[in-house]
Design an enzyme around this catalytic site. Sequence first.
Site, PDB file in Angstrom:
ATOM      1  N   HIS A  45     106.450  25.252 149.710  1.00 10.30           N
ATOM      2  CA  HIS A  45     105.747  24.758 150.663  1.00 10.30           C
ATOM      3  C   HIS A  45     105.332  25.940 151.672  1.00 10.30           C
ATOM      4  O   HIS A  45     106.429  27.057 151.828  1.00 10.30           O
ATOM      5  CB  HIS A  45     106.132  23.583 151.703  1.00 10.30           C
ATOM      6  CG  HIS A  45     107.671  23.672 152.010  1.00 10.30           C
ATOM      7  ND1 HIS A  45     108.770  23.781 151.397  1.00 10.30           N
ATOM      8  CD2 HIS A  45     108.059  24.209 153.332  1.00 10.30           C
ATOM      9  CE1 HIS A  45     109.910  23.823 152.113  1.00 10.30           C
ATOM     10  NE2 HIS A  45     109.495  24.295 153.392  1.00 10.30           N
ATOM     11  N   GLU A  76     115.563  24.802 153.536  1.00 13.75           N
ATOM     12  CA  GLU A  76     115.891  23.302 153.529  1.00 13.75           C
ATOM     13  C   GLU A  76     115.615  22.552 152.575  1.00 13.75           C
ATOM     14  O   GLU A  76     116.330  21.518 152.192  1.00 13.75           O
ATOM     15  CB  GLU A  76     115.361  22.724 154.975  1.00 13.75           C
ATOM     16  CG  GLU A  76     115.652  21.674 155.380  1.00 13.75           C
ATOM     17  CD  GLU A  76     115.171  21.266 156.679  1.00 13.75           C
ATOM     18  OE1 GLU A  76     115.026  21.929 157.669  1.00 13.75           O
ATOM     19  OE2 GLU A  76     114.961  19.942 156.948  1.00 13.75           O
ATOM     20  N   HIS A  98     104.334  26.927 155.477  1.00 11.59           N
ATOM     21  CA  HIS A  98     104.180  26.365 157.098  1.00 11.59           C
ATOM     22  C   HIS A  98     102.809  26.893 157.411  1.00 11.59           C
ATOM     23  O   HIS A  98     102.493  28.186 157.462  1.00 11.59           O
ATOM     24  CB  HIS A  98     105.343  26.663 157.956  1.00 11.59           C
ATOM     25  CG  HIS A  98     106.617  26.413 157.440  1.00 11.59           C
ATOM     26  ND1 HIS A  98     107.034  25.344 158.229  1.00 11.59           N
ATOM     27  CD2 HIS A  98     107.646  26.491 156.601  1.00 11.59           C
ATOM     28  CE1 HIS A  98     108.559  24.973 157.484  1.00 11.59           C
ATOM     29  NE2 HIS A  98     108.618  25.766 156.536  1.00 11.59           N
ATOM     30  N   ASP A 106     104.375  18.618 159.740  1.00 13.82           N
ATOM     31  CA  ASP A 106     106.102  19.007 159.689  1.00 13.82           C
ATOM     32  C   ASP A 106     106.470  18.075 160.998  1.00 13.82           C
ATOM     33  O   ASP A 106     106.160  17.911 161.901  1.00 13.82           O
ATOM     34  CB  ASP A 106     106.283  20.322 160.279  1.00 13.82           C
ATOM     35  CG  ASP A 106     107.805  20.765 160.104  1.00 13.82           C
ATOM     36  OD1 ASP A 106     108.720  19.953 160.627  1.00 13.82           O
ATOM     37  OD2 ASP A 106     108.123  21.545 159.186  1.00 13.82           O
ATOM     38  N   ILE A 107     107.589  17.151 160.496  1.00 12.42           N
ATOM     39  CA  ILE A 107     108.056  16.373 161.251  1.00 12.42           C
ATOM     40  C   ILE A 107     108.958  16.736 162.675  1.00 12.42           C
ATOM     41  O   ILE A 107     109.055  16.019 163.738  1.00 12.42           O
ATOM     42  CB  ILE A 107     109.118  15.251 160.365  1.00 12.42           C
ATOM     43  CG1 ILE A 107     109.325  14.104 161.144  1.00 12.42           C
ATOM     44  CG2 ILE A 107     110.471  16.141 160.291  1.00 12.42           C
ATOM     45  CD1 ILE A 107     108.021  13.243 161.166  1.00 12.42           C
TER      46      ILE A 107
END
Length: 131
Positions: A93, A88, A95, A29-30
């Site tokens: 996905h 978002e 996490h 994750d960025i």
Amino acid sequence: MPSIFSRIIAGEIPCYKVAEDEKNFAFLDINPLAPGHTLVVPKTETDYIFDLSEEDYTSLQLFARRVAKAVEKACPCKRIATAVIGLEVPHAHIHLVPINSEGDLDFKRAKLQLPAEEMSAVAAKIASNIE
Ligand code: AMP
């Protein structure tokens, strides 16, 4: 238009990749909650995780387990927590977040911005622990 995650999987947008298999892809994750915060995504673009076929959902969860074990080895912590939000980015996905306490999974907390060298090093360490 393809999602940002489809573009990452296609190699059009850079990412800190940690693993992939035939059906799934994993990258950092960025804006992580903790070093090693990883996203696990199906290559087939579906917005809502519970709309995945049984086969793709099962494949994603089994792949997430494989990646979580590698994150745990690379990033010492009490547990790898999982979360599915998806508000978002409209591409399913999971996490994977290394945590030491419940509060470490608070998505309202300020996210980290780690230097590129640290992100690369963490991704490489996780990748090297994938079994
Ligand atoms: P959500 O859809 O609410 O689960 O959040 C999407 C997550 O994707 C956030 O934690 C973002 O930091 C992360 N994210 C968005 N764009 C990128 C990107 N280009 N590379 C890596 N992570 C991203």
